[in-house]
Every structure is written in structure tokens, then in C-alpha cells.
Write a protein that holds these residues in place. Sequence first.
Motif, PDB file in Angstrom:
ATOM      1  N   ILE A  84       6.294   3.185  -2.322  1.00 27.72           N
ATOM      2  CA  ILE A  84       7.725   3.742  -2.169  1.00 27.72           C
ATOM      3  C   ILE A  84       8.053   4.595  -3.118  1.00 27.72           C
ATOM      4  O   ILE A  84       9.250   5.241  -3.155  1.00 27.72           O
ATOM      5  CB  ILE A  84       8.647   2.419  -2.206  1.00 27.72           C
ATOM      6  N   GLY A 114       9.347  -4.631  -8.163  1.00 23.14           N
ATOM      7  CA  GLY A 114       8.500  -5.391  -8.539  1.00 23.14           C
ATOM      8  C   GLY A 114       8.727  -6.883  -8.826  1.00 23.14           C
ATOM      9  O   GLY A 114       7.934  -8.069  -8.287  1.00 23.14           O
ATOM     10  N   GLY A 120       3.640  -2.286 -18.432  1.00 18.17           N
ATOM     11  CA  GLY A 120       3.407  -2.039 -19.622  1.00 18.17           C
ATOM     12  C   GLY A 120       3.158  -3.293 -20.751  1.00 18.17           C
ATOM     13  O   GLY A 120       3.377  -4.374 -20.196  1.00 18.17           O
ATOM     14  N   ARG A 155      10.316  -5.528   3.103  1.00 25.92           N
ATOM     15  CA  ARG A 155       9.905  -4.465   4.110  1.00 25.92           C
ATOM     16  C   ARG A 155       8.227  -4.131   3.705  1.00 25.92           C
ATOM     17  O   ARG A 155       7.522  -4.030   4.466  1.00 25.92           O
ATOM     18  CB  ARG A 155      10.866  -3.412   3.928  1.00 25.92           C
ATOM     19  N   SER A 192       6.892   4.409   2.458  1.00 24.63           N
ATOM     20  CA  SER A 192       7.778   3.605   3.090  1.00 24.63           C
ATOM     21  C   SER A 192       9.153   4.169   2.627  1.00 24.63           C
ATOM     22  O   SER A 192       9.414   4.033   1.415  1.00 24.63           O
ATOM     23  CB  SER A 192       7.731   2.108   2.859  1.00 24.63           C
ATOM     24  N   GLY A 193       9.965   4.722   3.478  1.00 26.46           N
ATOM     25  CA  GLY A 193      11.415   5.089   3.056  1.00 26.46           C
ATOM     26  C   GLY A 193      12.455   4.847   3.833  1.00 26.46           C
ATOM     27  O   GLY A 193      13.660   5.285   3.519  1.00 26.46           O
ATOM     28  N   TYR A 227      -1.274  -0.859 -17.338  1.00 27.91           N
ATOM     29  CA  TYR A 227      -1.702   0.469 -16.430  1.00 27.91           C
ATOM     30  C   TYR A 227      -2.240   1.238 -17.664  1.00 27.91           C
ATOM     31  O   TYR A 227      -2.253   0.831 -18.873  1.00 27.91           O
ATOM     32  CB  TYR A 227      -0.354   0.984 -16.125  1.00 27.91           C
ATOM     33  N   SER A 260       1.362  -2.018  -8.374  1.00 27.97           N
ATOM     34  CA  SER A 260       1.335  -1.207  -9.426  1.00 27.97           C
ATOM     35  C   SER A 260       2.665  -0.859  -9.746  1.00 27.97           C
ATOM     36  O   SER A 260       3.537  -0.355  -9.080  1.00 27.97           O
ATOM     37  CB  SER A 260       0.602   0.066  -8.809  1.00 27.97           C
ATOM     38  N   VAL A 310      17.507   5.139  -6.875  1.00 27.73           N
ATOM     39  CA  VAL A 310      18.121   5.919  -5.973  1.00 27.73           C
ATOM     40  C   VAL A 310      19.402   6.753  -6.111  1.00 27.73           C
ATOM     41  O   VAL A 310      19.606   7.841  -5.700  1.00 27.73           O
ATOM     42  CB  VAL A 310      17.943   5.446  -4.396  1.00 27.73           C
ATOM     43  N   GLY A 315      12.609   4.730 -16.961  1.00 24.42           N
ATOM     44  CA  GLY A 315      11.409   4.266 -16.074  1.00 24.42           C
ATOM     45  C   GLY A 315      10.693   2.812 -16.868  1.00 24.42           C
ATOM     46  O   GLY A 315       9.887   2.747 -16.176  1.00 24.42           O
ATOM     47  N   HIS A 316      11.361   2.096 -17.509  1.00 26.89           N
ATOM     48  CA  HIS A 316      10.921   0.735 -18.088  1.00 26.89           C
ATOM     49  C   HIS A 316      11.813  -0.331 -18.129  1.00 26.89           C
ATOM     50  O   HIS A 316      11.908  -1.043 -18.725  1.00 26.89           O
ATOM     51  CB  HIS A 316      10.503   1.172 -19.338  1.00 26.89           C
ATOM     52  N   THR A 317      12.559  -0.175 -16.976  1.00 26.52           N
ATOM     53  CA  THR A 317      13.529  -1.342 -16.682  1.00 26.52           C
ATOM     54  C   THR A 317      12.861  -2.718 -16.614  1.00 26.52           C
ATOM     55  O   THR A 317      11.907  -2.583 -15.470  1.00 26.52           O
ATOM     56  CB  THR A 317      14.482  -0.938 -15.627  1.00 26.52           C
ATOM     57  N   VAL A 374      16.669  -4.355  -3.691  1.00 23.58           N
ATOM     58  CA  VAL A 374      15.315  -4.453  -4.028  1.00 23.58           C
ATOM     59  C   VAL A 374      14.727  -5.636  -3.284  1.00 23.58           C
ATOM     60  O   VAL A 374      13.371  -5.675  -2.957  1.00 23.58           O
ATOM     61  CB  VAL A 374      15.029  -4.863  -5.626  1.00 23.58           C
ATOM     62  N   GLY A 419      12.797  -3.546 -10.707  1.00 24.26           N
ATOM     63  CA  GLY A 419      13.315  -4.533  -9.678  1.00 24.26           C
ATOM     64  C   GLY A 419      12.657  -4.837  -8.542  1.00 24.26           C
ATOM     65  O   GLY A 419      12.722  -5.809  -8.064  1.00 24.26           O
ATOM     66  N   LEU A 432       4.579   1.031  -6.577  1.00 23.13           N
ATOM     67  CA  LEU A 432       6.084   0.864  -7.009  1.00 23.13           C
ATOM     68  C   LEU A 432       6.419   2.004  -7.890  1.00 23.13           C
ATOM     69  O   LEU A 432       7.369   2.076  -8.150  1.00 23.13           O
ATOM     70  CB  LEU A 432       6.359  -0.284  -7.383  1.00 23.13           C
ATOM     71  N   ALA A 433       5.348   2.435  -8.813  1.00 26.07           N
ATOM     72  CA  ALA A 433       5.652   3.441  -9.816  1.00 26.07           C
ATOM     73  C   ALA A 433       5.571   4.972  -9.584  1.00 26.07           C
ATOM     74  O   ALA A 433       5.981   5.661 -10.249  1.00 26.07           O
ATOM     75  CB  ALA A 433       4.858   2.983 -11.094  1.00 26.07           C
TER      76      ALA A 433
HETATM   77  N1  LIG Z   1      11.302   4.185  -0.918  1.00 25.38           N
HETATM   78  C1  LIG Z   1      12.089   3.266  -0.904  1.00 25.38           C
HETATM   79  O1  LIG Z   1      12.395   2.800   0.005  1.00 25.38           O
HETATM   80  C2  LIG Z   1      12.272   2.792  -2.265  1.00 25.38           C
HETATM   81  C3  LIG Z   1      13.186   1.533  -2.367  1.00 25.38           C
HETATM   82  C4  LIG Z   1      13.441   1.330  -3.494  1.00 25.38           C
HETATM   83  C5  LIG Z   1      12.667   1.807  -4.743  1.00 25.38           C
HETATM   84  N2  LIG Z   1      12.074   2.894  -4.633  1.00 25.38           N
HETATM   85  C6  LIG Z   1      11.390   3.792  -5.709  1.00 25.38           C
HETATM   86  O2  LIG Z   1      10.610   2.837  -6.131  1.00 25.38           O
HETATM   87  C7  LIG Z   1      10.505   3.095  -7.530  1.00 25.38           C
HETATM   88  C8  LIG Z   1      10.731   1.675  -8.194  1.00 25.38           C
HETATM   89  O3  LIG Z   1      12.054   1.375  -8.262  1.00 25.38           O
HETATM   90  P1  LIG Z   1      12.274   0.115  -8.916  1.00 25.38           P
HETATM   91  O4  LIG Z   1      13.767  -0.215  -8.641  1.00 25.38           O
HETATM   92  O5  LIG Z   1      11.585  -1.103  -8.821  1.00 25.38           O
HETATM   93  O6  LIG Z   1      12.299   0.900 -10.431  1.00 25.38           O
HETATM   94  P2  LIG Z   1      12.738   0.126 -12.060  1.00 25.38           P
HETATM   95  O7  LIG Z   1      13.418  -0.894 -11.925  1.00 25.38           O
HETATM   96  O8  LIG Z   1      13.162   1.449 -12.781  1.00 25.38           O
HETATM   97  O9  LIG Z   1      11.232  -0.258 -12.338  1.00 25.38           O
HETATM   98  C9  LIG Z   1      10.377   1.034 -12.877  1.00 25.38           C
HETATM   99  C10 LIG Z   1       8.856   0.084 -13.547  1.00 25.38           C
HETATM  100  O10 LIG Z   1       8.026   1.125 -13.276  1.00 25.38           O
HETATM  101  C11 LIG Z   1       7.139   0.422 -14.343  1.00 25.38           C
HETATM  102  N3  LIG Z   1       6.292   1.658 -14.841  1.00 25.38           N
HETATM  103  C12 LIG Z   1       6.533   2.812 -15.437  1.00 25.38           C
HETATM  104  N4  LIG Z   1       5.446   3.599 -15.867  1.00 25.38           N
HETATM  105  C13 LIG Z   1       4.478   3.134 -14.923  1.00 25.38           C
HETATM  106  C14 LIG Z   1       3.205   3.348 -14.837  1.00 25.38           C
HETATM  107  N5  LIG Z   1       2.552   4.524 -15.337  1.00 25.38           N
HETATM  108  N6  LIG Z   1       2.105   2.843 -14.159  1.00 25.38           N
HETATM  109  C15 LIG Z   1       2.655   1.481 -13.636  1.00 25.38           C
HETATM  110  N7  LIG Z   1       4.152   1.143 -13.769  1.00 25.38           N
HETATM  111  C16 LIG Z   1       4.998   1.833 -14.501  1.00 25.38           C
HETATM  112  C17 LIG Z   1       7.859   0.143 -15.544  1.00 25.38           C
HETATM  113  O11 LIG Z   1       7.109  -1.155 -16.192  1.00 25.38           O
HETATM  114  P3  LIG Z   1       6.953  -1.018 -17.780  1.00 25.38           P
HETATM  115  O12 LIG Z   1       8.452  -1.010 -18.233  1.00 25.38           O
HETATM  116  O13 LIG Z   1       6.247  -2.368 -17.798  1.00 25.38           O
HETATM  117  O14 LIG Z   1       6.110   0.084 -18.368  1.00 25.38           O
HETATM  118  C18 LIG Z   1       9.156  -0.501 -14.727  1.00 25.38           C
HETATM  119  O15 LIG Z   1       9.319  -1.713 -14.960  1.00 25.38           O
HETATM  120  C19 LIG Z   1      11.501   4.073  -7.891  1.00 25.38           C
HETATM  121  O16 LIG Z   1      10.825   5.221  -8.119  1.00 25.38           O
HETATM  122  C20 LIG Z   1      12.589   4.025  -6.775  1.00 25.38           C
HETATM  123  O17 LIG Z   1      13.150   5.194  -6.530  1.00 25.38           O
HETATM  124  C21 LIG Z   1      11.872   3.448  -3.358  1.00 25.38           C
END
Ligand SMILES: NC(=O)c1ccc[n+]([C@@H]2O[C@H](COP(=O)([O-])OP(=O)(O)OC[C@H]3O[C@@H](n4cnc5c(N)ncnc54)[C@H](OP(=O)(O)O)[C@@H]3O)[C@@H](O)[C@H]2O)c1
Length: 297
Positions: free
Chosen positions: A229, A151, A170, A128, A242-243, A187, A144, A42, A287-289, A122, A149, A207-208
Motif C-alpha cells: 500500500i 499494521g 523498530g 482489503r 492496492s490503492g 527491520y 513489513s 494520506v 513515520g514512527h506512530t 485503517v 495504524g 505497509l512501510a
Molecule cells: N494505498 C492505500 O490504500 C493506503 C491506505 C492506508 C495507508 N497507506 C499508506 O501506508 C503507509 C502506512 O500507513 P499507516 O497509517 O499504518 O502509517 P503509520 O501509522 O504512520 O505507521 C508507519 C509505521 O511504519 C513503520 N516503519 C517506519 N520505517 C520503517 C521501515 N524502514 N521498515 C518497516 N517499518 C517501518 C513504523 O514503525 P516503527 O515506529 O516501529 O519504526 C510505523 O509504525 C503510509 O505510507 C500510508 O500513506 C496506503
Amino acid sequence: MKRVSFAEFGGPDVLHLEDAEEPHAGPGQIRVAVRAAGVNPVDWRIREGQFQKVRPVELPAGVGQDAAGVVDEVGAGVDGVKAGDRVFGRGASTYAEFAVLAAWAPMPEDLTYEEAAGYPSVVETALRIIGQAGVRSGQTLLVSGASGGVGSAVLQIARDRGITVIGTAGAANQDYLRELGALATTYGQGWVDRVRGLGPVDAALDLAGSGVIRELVELTGDPRRVVSIADRGAPAHGVHFSGVTGNVPQALAKAADLISRGRLHIPVEKSYPLAEAAAAHVDSQAGHTRGRRVITV
Ligand SMILES: NC(=O)c1ccc[n+]([C@@H]2O[C@H](COP(=O)([O-])OP(=O)(O)OC[C@H]3O[C@@H](n4cnc5c(N)ncnc54)[C@H](OP(=O)(O)O)[C@@H]3O)[C@@H](O)[C@H]2O)c1
């Protein structure tokens, strides 16, 4: 004090380390000397201007919402915390030497500031959405995008509740998901069949935001058991997006409880000094943290 800020929306290079006025704790708030700030997607979405319609910011703006640090100011009406306490929590402009927090909890013992800064947002999100998906002990949850973070928090909270998790990530993160107690698969091409091979699914979390809502509905058999999300198109499939942030103080207390019982540990993939916040955003946006990235002050 030093803080990271941006004066125009754009890429990571709009971030600058500037001299700014110190913020002060208002009623119901505390101020901390920040030791570490969590990096959340975010943060760069706001920097790009993606949130201007829903949560507009005025420029120049600070960056960051999660922090761990030492309390140095306590606002009116705040009890139970004093200067010198180590806390983690959520506030505003946390990529800075001082930040004001609106929600906090004592840091669990044995946690470093870097680790602690990774939990607030997270864990709130994970609690939530597990609740919104309505998944219970004995059931199976498909996640997914399970290695990031959110996940990492979902997998461990679900395990603590006796929920079986199937996670996608991955190839490099398959063992990581298994260490967190999940059944793992990759995936990409053929993933739906691979998930089916691991067993039936009662609920699913996206989540992705990788465009898999239709498949998640197919696998659960009910759009009401799917929550996203990350995919604003989810409601077109009858799926809840969910936002809206939930109860952060409750989430922090829950995080502290799980951490101190050894049931929750989210690794920090990399730490960056305040002056390298732009690099942290570049890496987060890739996108791969695995687990979390944090800024250290
Ligand atoms: N709406 C809300 O309230 C809310 C709250 C928190 C976060 N978010 C959103 O939710 C998302 C995830 O947040 P985060 O903090 O967990 O992000 P993050 O730590 O950057 O994790 C992203 C994960 O997505 C995986 N990924 C990438 N491409 C993928 C694919 N095609 N299929 C499945 N997995 C894939 C990656 O796994 P690999 O490295 O193994 O590829 C990585 O571990 C972000 O977009 C964030 O903006 C929304």
C-alpha cells in the motif's frame, strides 16, 4: 464553524484554523458534530499535493477523512440513524467542528470518541489487503511496518482469523507487536534472515514503503502473494499496489464487531487539539506512530 484548511500545497505550516461555512448532509449522507478526527498519512500526502494526479482537490481545501462524533443532520434517503446518535465513519474535511460523512456505523459502547476516530480507514485498508493477499487460517503472513495504524489493524484481524503473523518494526515496538499476537523482529540490516529464522512465509504485506518488495517476493516465492500500500514501484516486481478504497460500511461494521468482542483495540499514541493539526502532521510524517494519532475537537 472552525475547520483546518490549506490554501496552497506544502509543508505542515500551510495548515490554518479558519472560520468556514458549515457543510450540510446531502442525499445518502449524515452530518456529525465532530468530537475527534483520525490522522492518516494520506491527509498530509494530499496537503503536499502528492494526490493531485489521482484525486485532485480544489483549494482552499479541508483536511481529514475519518471522524467520530454525534449525528446532527440526516440526509435524504438515509435510514437507521438519527440526531444524537454516536457514530464513527468516513467523509471529508473531518478536522472541523462539523463534517459530512458518506459511511458510518454506531460507535461500539465503551469506546471514547478519540479511540473511535482511529479505526475507519485503517480497518478498511487492513481488511482489503488481507483479502488481496489471499492468506487463510493456518498460514503465515509477513507484515513489513507492522506497528503503525494499518499494521495494528492487520495484526489483530489476522489473529482473529487464525493466521500467524510475523511483523517487522523498530526496536521500541517489538513488545507491542508481541502484545498484538505477532512474532516480531526489527527491520534493517539482516532482517530477511531474521524473518527466515521465524519460519516460512505464505504471503506478505508492505505497509512501510521502505523498498523491500524484492525481498518480500523472495520470502513468499510468489509476487501474487505480496501486496503493497506504500510502494508505487511494486508493480515493476509483479506485485499488486492496492490503492482503491474498498467497502467502508462493511469495514466499519466489522470493526465494531471485533471491538465489541475484545478482538481489536488500536491505541491512540497522542491526541492534538484542532489548533495543533500541523503538529499532528509533523509527528505523523516522522513515520514512527505506534497505533494512531487523532485530532480532538
Ligand atoms: N494505498 C492505500 O490504500 C493506503 C491506505 C492506508 C495507508 N497507506 C499508506 O501506508 C503507509 C502506512 O500507513 P499507516 O497509517 O499504518 O502509517 P503509520 O501509522 O504512520 O505507521 C508507519 C509505521 O511504519 C513503520 N516503519 C517506519 N520505517 C520503517 C521501515 N524502514 N521498515 C518497516 N517499518 C517501518 C513504523 O514503525 P516503527 O515506529 O516501529 O519504526 C510505523 O509504525 C503510509 O505510507 C500510508 O500513506 C496506503
